[in-house]
Scaffold this active site. Sequence first.
Site, PDB file in Angstrom:
ATOM      1  N   TYR A  25       0.847  -1.200   0.000  1.00 40.58           N
ATOM      2  CA  TYR A  25       0.000   0.000   0.000  1.00 40.58           C
ATOM      3  C   TYR A  25       0.881   1.248   0.000  1.00 40.58           C
ATOM      4  CZ  TYR A  25      -4.267   2.700   0.795  1.00 40.58           C
ATOM      5  OH  TYR A  25      -5.327   3.563   0.655  1.00 40.58           O
ATOM      6  N   GLN A  28       2.170   3.016  -5.661  1.00 41.08           N
ATOM      7  CA  GLN A  28       1.274   2.368  -6.621  1.00 41.08           C
ATOM      8  C   GLN A  28       0.143   1.625  -5.918  1.00 41.08           C
ATOM      9  OE1 GLN A  28       1.101   2.431  -9.958  1.00 41.08           O
ATOM     10  NE2 GLN A  28       2.905   3.708 -10.265  1.00 41.08           N
ATOM     11  N   GLN A  86       9.984  -8.757  -3.484  1.00 44.06           N
ATOM     12  CA  GLN A  86       8.968  -9.620  -4.076  1.00 44.06           C
ATOM     13  C   GLN A  86       9.284 -11.112  -3.981  1.00 44.06           C
ATOM     14  OE1 GLN A  86       7.872  -8.388  -8.032  1.00 44.06           O
ATOM     15  NE2 GLN A  86       7.223  -6.355  -7.364  1.00 44.06           N
ATOM     16  N   HIS A 108       5.648  -4.137 -12.871  1.00 43.81           N
ATOM     17  CA  HIS A 108       6.994  -4.031 -13.437  1.00 43.81           C
ATOM     18  C   HIS A 108       7.481  -5.460 -13.644  1.00 43.81           C
ATOM     19  CE1 HIS A 108      10.948  -2.762 -14.407  1.00 43.81           C
ATOM     20  NE2 HIS A 108      11.505  -2.872 -13.212  1.00 43.81           N
ATOM     21  N   GLU A 195      15.191   4.881 -16.781  1.00 43.57           N
ATOM     22  CA  GLU A 195      15.530   5.398 -15.451  1.00 43.57           C
ATOM     23  C   GLU A 195      17.011   5.757 -15.349  1.00 43.57           C
ATOM     24  OE1 GLU A 195      12.276   2.700 -12.918  1.00 43.57           O
ATOM     25  OE2 GLU A 195      14.390   2.128 -12.995  1.00 43.57           O
ATOM     26  N   GLU A 231      14.240  25.643 -13.716  1.00 39.57           N
ATOM     27  CA  GLU A 231      13.562  25.858 -14.997  1.00 39.57           C
ATOM     28  C   GLU A 231      13.389  24.571 -15.802  1.00 39.57           C
ATOM     29  OE1 GLU A 231      14.552  29.161 -17.459  1.00 39.57           O
ATOM     30  OE2 GLU A 231      15.158  30.418 -15.777  1.00 39.57           O
ATOM     31  N   SER A 252      12.717  30.834 -27.005  1.00 35.60           N
ATOM     32  CA  SER A 252      13.237  31.877 -27.900  1.00 35.60           C
ATOM     33  C   SER A 252      14.049  31.262 -29.038  1.00 35.60           C
ATOM     34  CB  SER A 252      14.125  32.840 -27.114  1.00 35.60           C
ATOM     35  OG  SER A 252      15.318  32.191 -26.703  1.00 35.60           O
TER      36      SER A 252
END
Length: 332
Positions: A25, A28, A86, A108, A195, A231, A252
């Site tokens: 929990y 995801q 896992q 995944h 990644e 930025e 620009s």
Amino acid sequence: MAKLYYDKDADLSYLKGKTIGIIGYGSQGHAHALNLKDSGQDVVVGLYKGSPRWAVAQQAGLRVAEVKDVAKEADIIMMLIPDMAQKDVYEKEIKPSLRSGQTLMFAHGFSIHFKRIVPSPLVDVTMIAPKAPGHRVREVFMQGLGTPCLLAVQQDVSGHAKQTALAYAKGIGGGRAGILETTFKEETETDLFGEQAVLCGGVSALVKTAFETLVKAGYQPEVAYFECMHELKLIVDLFYVGGLSYMRYSVSDTAEYGDYTRGPRVIDQHVRDSMEKILKEIQSGQFAKEWSAENDEGKKRFLQMREQETHHQIEQVGTELRAMMPWLKRST
């Protein structure tokens, strides 16, 4: 051509009468569980006894049980705990209870592709991988929108593994934005490469190096921070909305000319060669072995690098400057 599916291609009836077990929990996990619940599905969250997330899930109106009990009850088991956790959880809490007709799902492909988990031949094995952090998956769902997802089928015992996965994707909002069909191999290798070469590793190193170059040349760290990090979001947002062409349309002519003429000097052949080497390390399983060994050894190097990075000058300057902008909010 890539295969794309939308809500019209997915049938929620494949989830009717089924219990969906969400293992974990976190980022995801909470998004999948809550989105599925809001889509009318029967959801139970699987956590270890004593987990601090147990009460959080219950307060959100979700049913919670220990992982081993969820594995016995659920028809669909979605693994949403960290990759390195896992294997142990699967072997001890899930595998002993698996039965014919169940679906084992992932967001995944790491554990399956690198054979850390060898799934039972009795169950379907599929993947639905949202292309956004969990908090974003939840946010856009609540706005009536969705997050694009990747879909893969590794093992189709039932004959309708794909349809079940599409229904699950629709339940979390993926069908509103598009569900792209792939494989566990492709998703895993491209995800790790993205990644490492761009999203986390590449961008982080590029930003830090540019910042350090300006500071070393005598410019104020605060100005360097704004130019090299702050930025960046403005540019990435333009990418997100309309790609490279929209970014170039929006900046620009001076910036666009600098893009064409200086960008390839920064990302030169040496960088391309390094990227290809990184990809080969992923494809060969070298990275997976390295990361697995790091975890087996207690993540000492990983934690040391994490601690070291928090003390970089760009982090110190950024903390001070962001304090002047209270409207900036961090998603949890």
